[in-house]
Design an enzyme around this catalytic site. Structure first.
Site, PDB file in Angstrom:
ATOM      1  N   GLU A  68       0.839  -1.216   0.000  1.00  0.00           N
ATOM      2  CA  GLU A  68       0.000   0.000   0.000  1.00  0.00           C
ATOM      3  C   GLU A  68       0.872   1.264   0.000  1.00  0.00           C
ATOM      4  O   GLU A  68       0.539   2.278   0.605  1.00  0.00           O
ATOM      5  CB  GLU A  68      -1.023  -0.047   1.127  1.00  0.00           C
TER       6      GLU A  68
HETATM    7  N1  COS Z   1      -4.884  10.918  -1.948  1.00  0.00           N
HETATM    8  C1  COS Z   1      -5.663  11.633  -2.784  1.00  0.00           C
HETATM    9  N2  COS Z   1      -5.224  12.134  -3.944  1.00  0.00           N
HETATM   10  C2  COS Z   1      -3.938  11.916  -4.269  1.00  0.00           C
HETATM   11  C3  COS Z   1      -3.066  11.188  -3.452  1.00  0.00           C
HETATM   12  C4  COS Z   1      -3.585  10.682  -2.239  1.00  0.00           C
HETATM   13  N3  COS Z   1      -2.836   9.979  -1.388  1.00  0.00           N
HETATM   14  N4  COS Z   1      -1.855  11.132  -4.035  1.00  0.00           N
HETATM   15  C5  COS Z   1      -1.963  11.789  -5.193  1.00  0.00           C
HETATM   16  N5  COS Z   1      -3.215  12.270  -5.334  1.00  0.00           N
HETATM   17  C6  COS Z   1      -3.742  13.074  -6.422  1.00  0.00           C
HETATM   18  C7  COS Z   1      -2.989  14.400  -6.552  1.00  0.00           C
HETATM   19  O1  COS Z   1      -3.543  15.390  -5.702  1.00  0.00           O
HETATM   20  C8  COS Z   1      -3.187  14.736  -8.003  1.00  0.00           C
HETATM   21  O2  COS Z   1      -4.505  15.215  -8.202  1.00  0.00           O
HETATM   22  P1  COS Z   1      -4.852  16.556  -9.040  1.00  0.00           P
HETATM   23  O3  COS Z   1      -4.753  16.175 -10.466  1.00  0.00           O
HETATM   24  O4  COS Z   1      -6.240  16.881  -8.626  1.00  0.00           O
HETATM   25  O5  COS Z   1      -3.834  17.583  -8.636  1.00  0.00           O
HETATM   26  C9  COS Z   1      -3.124  13.365  -8.666  1.00  0.00           C
HETATM   27  O6  COS Z   1      -3.484  12.409  -7.658  1.00  0.00           O
HETATM   28  C10 COS Z   1      -1.768  13.031  -9.233  1.00  0.00           C
HETATM   29  O7  COS Z   1      -0.823  13.177  -8.207  1.00  0.00           O
HETATM   30  P2  COS Z   1       0.753  13.150  -8.491  1.00  0.00           P
HETATM   31  O8  COS Z   1       1.065  14.111  -9.608  1.00  0.00           O
HETATM   32  O9  COS Z   1       1.461  13.321  -7.194  1.00  0.00           O
HETATM   33  O10 COS Z   1       0.927  11.677  -9.054  1.00  0.00           O
HETATM   34  P3  COS Z   1       2.221  10.814  -9.272  1.00  0.00           P
HETATM   35  O11 COS Z   1       2.025  10.036 -10.499  1.00  0.00           O
HETATM   36  O12 COS Z   1       3.440  11.636  -9.110  1.00  0.00           O
HETATM   37  O13 COS Z   1       2.150   9.699  -8.074  1.00  0.00           O
HETATM   38  C11 COS Z   1       2.189   8.783  -5.871  1.00  0.00           C
HETATM   39  C12 COS Z   1       1.833   9.952  -6.807  1.00  0.00           C
HETATM   40  C13 COS Z   1       3.639   8.427  -5.887  1.00  0.00           C
HETATM   41  C14 COS Z   1       1.772   9.314  -4.507  1.00  0.00           C
HETATM   42  C15 COS Z   1       1.321   7.547  -6.257  1.00  0.00           C
HETATM   43  O14 COS Z   1       1.731   7.012  -7.479  1.00  0.00           O
HETATM   44  C16 COS Z   1       1.359   6.482  -5.191  1.00  0.00           C
HETATM   45  O15 COS Z   1       0.633   6.543  -4.206  1.00  0.00           O
HETATM   46  N6  COS Z   1       2.202   5.426  -5.383  1.00  0.00           N
HETATM   47  C17 COS Z   1       2.204   4.277  -4.527  1.00  0.00           C
HETATM   48  C18 COS Z   1       1.248   3.279  -5.050  1.00  0.00           C
HETATM   49  C19 COS Z   1       0.835   2.304  -4.027  1.00  0.00           C
HETATM   50  O16 COS Z   1       0.577   2.636  -2.879  1.00  0.00           O
HETATM   51  N7  COS Z   1       0.728   1.047  -4.448  1.00  0.00           N
HETATM   52  C20 COS Z   1       0.313   0.012  -3.599  1.00  0.00           C
HETATM   53  C21 COS Z   1      -0.752  -0.737  -4.299  1.00  0.00           C
HETATM   54  S1  COS Z   1      -1.768  -1.631  -3.233  1.00  0.00           S
HETATM   55  S2  COS Z   1      -0.612  -2.977  -2.447  1.00  0.00           S
END
Ligand code: COS
Length: 381
Positions: A363
């Site tokens: 996650e």
């Molecule tokens: N909650 C709500 N919205 C979120 C968020 C969160 N935790 N993280 C990002 N967002 C939103 C951002 O606000 C942005 O929205 P807007 O377009 O409205 O501005 C959008 O998503 C894109 O965000 P960002 O540009 O930061 O995206 P990235 O591609 O850089 O990735 C991370 C962001 C790294 C935070 C994301 O890819 C991530 O969470 N990766 C981990 C994945 C994960 O947990 N995998 C486990 C799978 S289940 S075992």
């Protein structure tokens, strides 16, 4: 310590959950780890006790209890067996929650009612080349008439072999990055949807983890969760809730490891006295108990914030990161307190340490959590 906000009926139900976890789940934990499966009868028993229904809104056959309550349930079950806890956690935080937040009335009626009766669900986001970079998924969904045709594959899917349906993230517009992702529900058994091999793991071995492959899987447009090309928001918000669940899982694992080590050091005698008399041991116990208390506070705070629909992104990531790092440290130190015995498979200390490790990874790795926390702080949150 009970700083989480629960209603009086929730507090009463939680007492039964604790009893169930200690009396019926804990005695099976070793067998679940060894056999790499949570027995179906235990899942049925959780359903009988109303645990699947607990978090489902009343209008869909649930009890409508709070997210804070669910977090306490995950913690209590994880004290006994984190693999068993993950079956429920996956069904409710990863499958039901996105439907509760974004699903159409039709989807809620179709699926939440089944979860409330004990059906297991899962989330299919990760792919072989899209882990931390969630927006890099390649599974596509193409519109044909009133249907969508899904092609691709998914990796490390929890609850894989026992789930009846999955929330699946797909690319619907290749040019738009995260703004071209759409989320759908896909039922197990849909032609072209295959559950792949069971992946063997170091810890939470009873939890099923599989690869999924989707070859021309045809689903109705009505299976879309939220709006077209707005699926990234669905999955990110799902993970905000999911991460609080993982923090609770980490807490449960660490608490049990600590409790077992505490019992042992009181009895264990060396140099003619209890080893708990030695300052080196006392300092370890003091640090572990403090870390546990701090992790519990932040996890409960995140849970209450989610329950109250506050902006929880930063605190959810803090809770997941802090509680899982704590769990790794506390389970490692607990094993250390058992000395050579801790290193054997005769005791549970090594299992707790193996089970804790995944909480720093899934996650969202703790490196990603730190990135999210810093980003939120820099935004002024
Ligand atoms: N909650 C709500 N919205 C979120 C968020 C969160 N935790 N993280 C990002 N967002 C939103 C951002 O606000 C942005 O929205 P807007 O377009 O409205 O501005 C959008 O998503 C894109 O965000 P960002 O540009 O930061 O995206 P990235 O591609 O850089 O990735 C991370 C962001 C790294 C935070 C994301 O890819 C991530 O969470 N990766 C981990 C994945 C994960 O947990 N995998 C486990 C799978 S289940 S075992």
């Amino acid at each position: 310590m009970d700083t989480i906000h629960l209603s009086e009926p929730e507090k009463d139900v939680l007492k039964y959950v604790t009893q169930f976890a200690q009396k019926e789940v804990k005695p099976l934990a070793r067998e679940i780890d060894a056999n790499m499966t949570v027995p179906r009868k235990l899942i049925d028993r959780m359903n009988e006790l109303g645990l699947f229904a607990s978090y489902i809104p009343e209008e869909y056959g649930g009890a409508g209890l709070s997210f804070s309550f669910l977090v306490r349930v995950i913690e209590e079950l994880s004290k006994a067996c984190p693999s068993t806890a993950l079956v429920l956690d996956g069904a409710l935080t990863l499958f039901a929650e996105p439907l509760i937040m974004f699903g159409s009335e039709e989807l809620k009626k179709r699926y939440l009612t089944r979860i409330a009766k004990g059906a297991v669900g899962g989330l299919a986001l990760t792919e072989t080349s899209a882990g931390s970079d969630a927006a890099a998924i390649k599974t596509t969904a193409e519109k044909k008439g009133g249907k969508y045709i899904i092609n691709g594959s998914k990796m490390f899917i929890s609850n894989g072999s026992i789930a009846e349906f999955f929330v699946v993230d797909t690319v619907t517009d290749k040019e738009k990055g995260y703004k071209g992702i759409t989320t759908f529900v896909v039922d197990k058994g849909t032609p072209g949807f295959e559950i792949g091999r069971e992946i063997h793991k170091m810890g939470i071995r009873g939890s099923s983890t599989v690869e999924l492959s989707l070859n021309n899987v045809e689903i109705p447009e009505s299976n879309m969760v939220g709006k077209l090309n707005e699926g990234f928001k669905v999955v990110m918000e799902t993970l905000d809730a999911g991460r609080i669940g993982i923090a609770a899982q980490a807490l449960g694992i660490a608490q049990t490891a600590f409790d077992e080590a505490l019992e042992y050091i009181k009895d264990r005698k060396q140099f003619g006295r209890s080893i708990s008399d030695f300052q080196g041991i006392k300092f370890m116990i003091a640090d572990m108990a403090t870390q546990l208390e701090a992790a519990r506070l932040i996890t409960y705070r995140a849970a209450d914030m989610w329950t109250n629909h506050e902006d929880t992104i930063k605190v959810a990531s803090m809770a997941k990161m802090f509680a899982s790092d704590m769990a790794m440290k506390v389970t490692t130190d607990s094993l250390q307190l058992f000395g050579g015995y801790g290193f054997t498979t005769d005791l549970d200390a090594e299992r707790h340490m193996r089970d804790a490790k995944i909480t720093q990874i899934y996650e969202g790795t703790n490196q990603i959590q730190r990135d999210i926390i810093a980003r939120e702080i820099l935004k002024g949150k």
